[in-house]
Design an enzyme around this catalytic site. Structure first.
Site, PDB file in Angstrom:
ATOM      1  N   HIS A 132       0.251  -3.315   3.378  1.00 37.56           N
ATOM      2  CA  HIS A 132       1.179  -3.086   2.259  1.00 37.56           C
ATOM      3  C   HIS A 132       2.624  -3.467   2.581  1.00 37.56           C
ATOM      4  CE1 HIS A 132       2.206   0.627   4.446  1.00 37.56           C
ATOM      5  NE2 HIS A 132       3.346   0.564   3.803  1.00 37.56           N
TER       6      HIS A 132
HETATM    7  C1  UD1 Z   1       7.222   2.177   0.260  1.00 41.31           C
HETATM    8  C2  UD1 Z   1       8.202   2.259   1.418  1.00 41.31           C
HETATM    9  C3  UD1 Z   1       7.492   1.922   2.707  1.00 41.31           C
HETATM   10  C4  UD1 Z   1       6.264   2.784   2.910  1.00 41.31           C
HETATM   11  C5  UD1 Z   1       5.376   2.714   1.673  1.00 41.31           C
HETATM   12  C6  UD1 Z   1       4.255   3.701   1.807  1.00 41.31           C
HETATM   13  C7  UD1 Z   1      10.525   1.676   0.888  1.00 41.31           C
HETATM   14  C8  UD1 Z   1      11.564   0.642   0.969  1.00 41.31           C
HETATM   15  N1  UD1 Z   1       9.274   1.306   1.254  1.00 41.31           N
HETATM   16  O1  UD1 Z   1       6.781   0.830   0.177  1.00 41.31           O
HETATM   17  O2  UD1 Z   1       8.365   2.151   3.802  1.00 41.31           O
HETATM   18  O3  UD1 Z   1       5.560   2.309   4.018  1.00 41.31           O
HETATM   19  O4  UD1 Z   1       6.139   3.052   0.506  1.00 41.31           O
HETATM   20  O5  UD1 Z   1       3.207   3.430   0.982  1.00 41.31           O
HETATM   21  O6  UD1 Z   1      10.801   2.787   0.502  1.00 41.31           O
HETATM   22  N2  UD1 Z   1       3.430   0.552  -7.087  1.00 41.31           N
HETATM   23  C9  UD1 Z   1       2.557   0.933  -8.071  1.00 41.31           C
HETATM   24  N3  UD1 Z   1       2.303   2.257  -8.205  1.00 41.31           N
HETATM   25  C10 UD1 Z   1       2.853   3.218  -7.420  1.00 41.31           C
HETATM   26  C11 UD1 Z   1       3.755   2.821  -6.432  1.00 41.31           C
HETATM   27  C12 UD1 Z   1       4.032   1.498  -6.262  1.00 41.31           C
HETATM   28  O7  UD1 Z   1       2.034   0.104  -8.806  1.00 41.31           O
HETATM   29  O8  UD1 Z   1       2.538   4.413  -7.610  1.00 41.31           O
HETATM   30  C13 UD1 Z   1       3.694  -0.890  -6.889  1.00 41.31           C
HETATM   31  C14 UD1 Z   1       4.842  -1.412  -7.767  1.00 41.31           C
HETATM   32  O9  UD1 Z   1       4.497  -2.716  -8.157  1.00 41.31           O
HETATM   33  C15 UD1 Z   1       5.997  -1.453  -6.801  1.00 41.31           C
HETATM   34  C16 UD1 Z   1       5.309  -1.786  -5.473  1.00 41.31           C
HETATM   35  O10 UD1 Z   1       4.060  -1.123  -5.544  1.00 41.31           O
HETATM   36  O11 UD1 Z   1       6.973  -2.408  -7.142  1.00 41.31           O
HETATM   37  C17 UD1 Z   1       6.068  -1.345  -4.263  1.00 41.31           C
HETATM   38  O12 UD1 Z   1       6.384   0.057  -4.322  1.00 41.31           O
HETATM   39  P1  UD1 Z   1       7.649   0.644  -3.536  1.00 41.31           P
HETATM   40  O13 UD1 Z   1       7.627   2.099  -3.586  1.00 41.31           O
HETATM   41  O14 UD1 Z   1       8.882  -0.059  -3.970  1.00 41.31           O
HETATM   42  O15 UD1 Z   1       7.411   0.149  -2.070  1.00 41.31           O
HETATM   43  P2  UD1 Z   1       6.121   0.295  -1.149  1.00 41.31           P
HETATM   44  O16 UD1 Z   1       5.633  -1.066  -0.820  1.00 41.31           O
HETATM   45  O17 UD1 Z   1       5.176   1.257  -1.731  1.00 41.31           O
HETATM   46  N1  UDP Z   2      -3.513   6.668   3.129  1.00 38.66           N
HETATM   47  C1  UDP Z   2      -4.263   7.235   2.098  1.00 38.66           C
HETATM   48  N2  UDP Z   2      -4.988   6.399   1.284  1.00 38.66           N
HETATM   49  C2  UDP Z   2      -5.007   5.048   1.450  1.00 38.66           C
HETATM   50  C3  UDP Z   2      -4.230   4.498   2.504  1.00 38.66           C
HETATM   51  C4  UDP Z   2      -3.484   5.334   3.314  1.00 38.66           C
HETATM   52  O1  UDP Z   2      -4.269   8.457   1.928  1.00 38.66           O
HETATM   53  O2  UDP Z   2      -5.672   4.360   0.681  1.00 38.66           O
HETATM   54  C5  UDP Z   2      -2.737   7.563   4.002  1.00 38.66           C
HETATM   55  C6  UDP Z   2      -2.990   7.383   5.471  1.00 38.66           C
HETATM   56  O3  UDP Z   2      -4.112   8.121   5.878  1.00 38.66           O
HETATM   57  C7  UDP Z   2      -1.681   7.894   6.076  1.00 38.66           C
HETATM   58  C8  UDP Z   2      -0.649   7.513   5.037  1.00 38.66           C
HETATM   59  O4  UDP Z   2      -1.372   7.245   3.830  1.00 38.66           O
HETATM   60  O5  UDP Z   2      -1.708   9.295   6.200  1.00 38.66           O
HETATM   61  C9  UDP Z   2       0.110   6.285   5.440  1.00 38.66           C
HETATM   62  O6  UDP Z   2       0.909   5.860   4.365  1.00 38.66           O
HETATM   63  P1  UDP Z   2       1.256   4.356   4.076  1.00 38.66           P
HETATM   64  O7  UDP Z   2       0.349   3.454   4.817  1.00 38.66           O
HETATM   65  O8  UDP Z   2       1.326   4.207   2.605  1.00 38.66           O
HETATM   66  O9  UDP Z   2       2.766   4.241   4.574  1.00 38.66           O
HETATM   67  P2  UDP Z   2       3.484   4.121   5.998  1.00 38.66           P
HETATM   68  O10 UDP Z   2       2.900   5.114   6.911  1.00 38.66           O
HETATM   69  O11 UDP Z   2       3.306   2.710   6.461  1.00 38.66           O
HETATM   70  O12 UDP Z   2       4.909   4.358   5.673  1.00 38.66           O
END
Ligand code: UD1
Ligand code: UDP
Length: 386
Positions: A219
């Site tokens: 991601h």
């Molecule tokens: C964010 C965090 C990242 C973390 C990740 C965990 C920042 C800058 N990044 O990245 O550090 O590892 O969360 O998962 O804060 N979207 C949906 N539905 C949702 C959420 C997101 O469709 O419920 C899609 C949208 O298109 C959005 C994209 O995901 O633009 C990215 O979401 P965003 O929260 O901006 O960043 P993450 O990649 O999730």
């Molecule tokens: N996780 C989850 N469902 C998924 C993928 C990840 O519950 O489909 C959990 C995972 O077990 C861990 C956390 O999400 O506890 C990690 O979050 P993510 O990978 O979104 O973000 P990061 O840790 O890179 O910030």
């Protein structure tokens, strides 16, 4: 009574916050009252709601519903909303987790209103400021009053940035206190693993062969947003599944679901879709994720949290990044950094599969980090109140 304002927003923060809320409820309910603000950074049911239900997290008192957007737009909306909540609630401290835009927004809004920031998962560094998370965590650490590091590497990073060891209170933003306490995600694994492995239906639903498959999550923005990198990663995964005859289970972050259609080379996209051994599904719940991790043979990921969970569940990890904050995992031979390189991903699979001398020292503490954090918050803030 100490009033804490917990700010969460993204999936991993909701998961981490579960550990602290549990410690407050079970051990510190007489000393701490917790108000929870959800920024709304993640909002799909499987990125937010599901965790509250299955991890027994109290319903947020506020949801700012900021949703998705550019960094500036999203962070600004959070700062504005959080400022209002902080002024209304006047908490004794604000608890923030990790390194997302929600963390940054709370750190900025809170510190400017002179509310002490308690940063859980402090001190981590990739030394790569092109990552938004690196900027978020550095800024948050430097406006925090109590900093809780999950690893020793995090603790020493803070010392090398000028944080003092063994300083006396009172602790303030100008005299912060650093603690190495281990990782709250380990607390969660200890608490939920048994329940998770007993309840997962995904193995039957998707015909997944327990103990034989690779579990993958992708991601990180630099992997999903760059067509070349994304295509190289998926080509590597496709090759492993075909050449080694192994299933690859891929719960997809919504960002990745959207971007594989747009950014994957069309030919690879077609091959992946036609490959029955690549099992894609929407992002799963925490309990299902733990169960999938536990029964996998290896994990491939660019996630911070999933790298740690791989280690804690004794699974080798192919890390789809050029560098990691969890350096111990690479140094100890449990994880291999492959960046997005197709060939390195395939080689790492064989190397890790054939390796026999794995060891698992206690890098992430004893699984009781949340209790430690509550204890330190109470003792610091009680001293302030006297
Ligand atoms: C964010 C965090 C990242 C973390 C990740 C965990 C920042 C800058 N990044 O990245 O550090 O590892 O969360 O998962 O804060 N979207 C949906 N539905 C949702 C959420 C997101 O469709 O419920 C899609 C949208 O298109 C959005 C994209 O995901 O633009 C990215 O979401 P965003 O929260 O901006 O960043 P993450 O990649 O999730
Ligand atoms: N996780 C989850 N469902 C998924 C993928 C990840 O519950 O489909 C959990 C995972 O077990 C861990 C956390 O999400 O506890 C990690 O979050 P993510 O990978 O979104 O973000 P990061 O840790 O890179 O910030």
């Amino acid at each position: 009574m100490i009033k804490l304002l917990t700010v969460i927003g993204a999936r991993p923060q909701i998961i981490k916050a579960a550990a602290l809320s549990r410690a407050v409820e079970l051990v510190y309910s007489a000393a701490i009252t917790e108000k929870i603000v959800h920024t709304g950074q993640h909002y799909d049911d499987n990125m937010s709601k599901v965790f509250f239900a299955e991890m027994n997290i109290p319903k947020p008192d506020y949801n700012l519903k900021v949703g998705s957007g550019s960094h500036g737009k999203q962070t600004a909306a959070m700062i504005k909303g959080l400022e209002e909540v902080i002024m209304k609630e006047s908490p004794d401290a604000i608890v923030v987790y990790g390194d997302t835009n929600s963390t940054l927004a709370a750190a900025i809004a809170g510190s400017k209103l002179h509310v002490p920031i308690m940063h859980v998962e402090a001190g981590l560094r990739s030394f790569n400021k092109s990552m938004p998370e690196e900027i978020n965590r550095i800024i948050c650490d430097h406006v925090s009053t109590l900093l809780f590091t999950p690893t020793e590497a995090g603790y020493f990073n803070l010392i090398s940035e000028g944080f003092k060891e063994g300083n006396d209170g009172p602790y303030t933003v100008d005299n912060p206190k650093i603690h190495h306490c281990g990782d709250v995600m380990y607390d969660n694994i200890r608490h939920f693993l048994e329940q998770a492995t007993g309840s997962c239906q995904l193995f039957e639903e998707f015909d997944i062969r327990k103990g034989e498959y690779l579990l993958a999550t992708i991601h990180r923005d630099n992997n999903t947003d760059d067509p070349k990198r994304l295509t190289s990663i998926f080509t590597g995964l496709n090759r492993i599944s075909q050449e080694m005859d192994v299933q690859i289970v891929l719960p997809l972050h919504p960002r990745t679901s959207k971007l594989i259609k747009k950014n994957l080379d069309p030919e690879i996209y077609k091959q992946i879709k036609a490959n029955e051994k690549i099992i894609m599904m929407p992002a799963v719940s925490y309990l299902d994720m733990l169960a999938l991790e536990e029964s996998s043979v290896m994990i491939v990921t660019d996630s911070g949290g999933v790298q740690k969970e791989a280690y804690l569940l004794k699974k080798p990890c192919i890390t789809l990044r050029a560098q990691t904050e969890w350096v111990e995992l690479v140094d100890n031979g449990n994880a291999v950094l492959t960046d997005s390189d197709e060939n390195r991903i395939v080689e790492a699979y064989t190397t890790l599969l054939n390796k026999t001398n794995y060891s698992y020292p206690d890098i992430f503490g004893d699984g009781k980090a949340a209790i430690f954090i509550c204890k330190e918050i109470v003792s610091t803030l009680s001293a302030d109140k006297q």
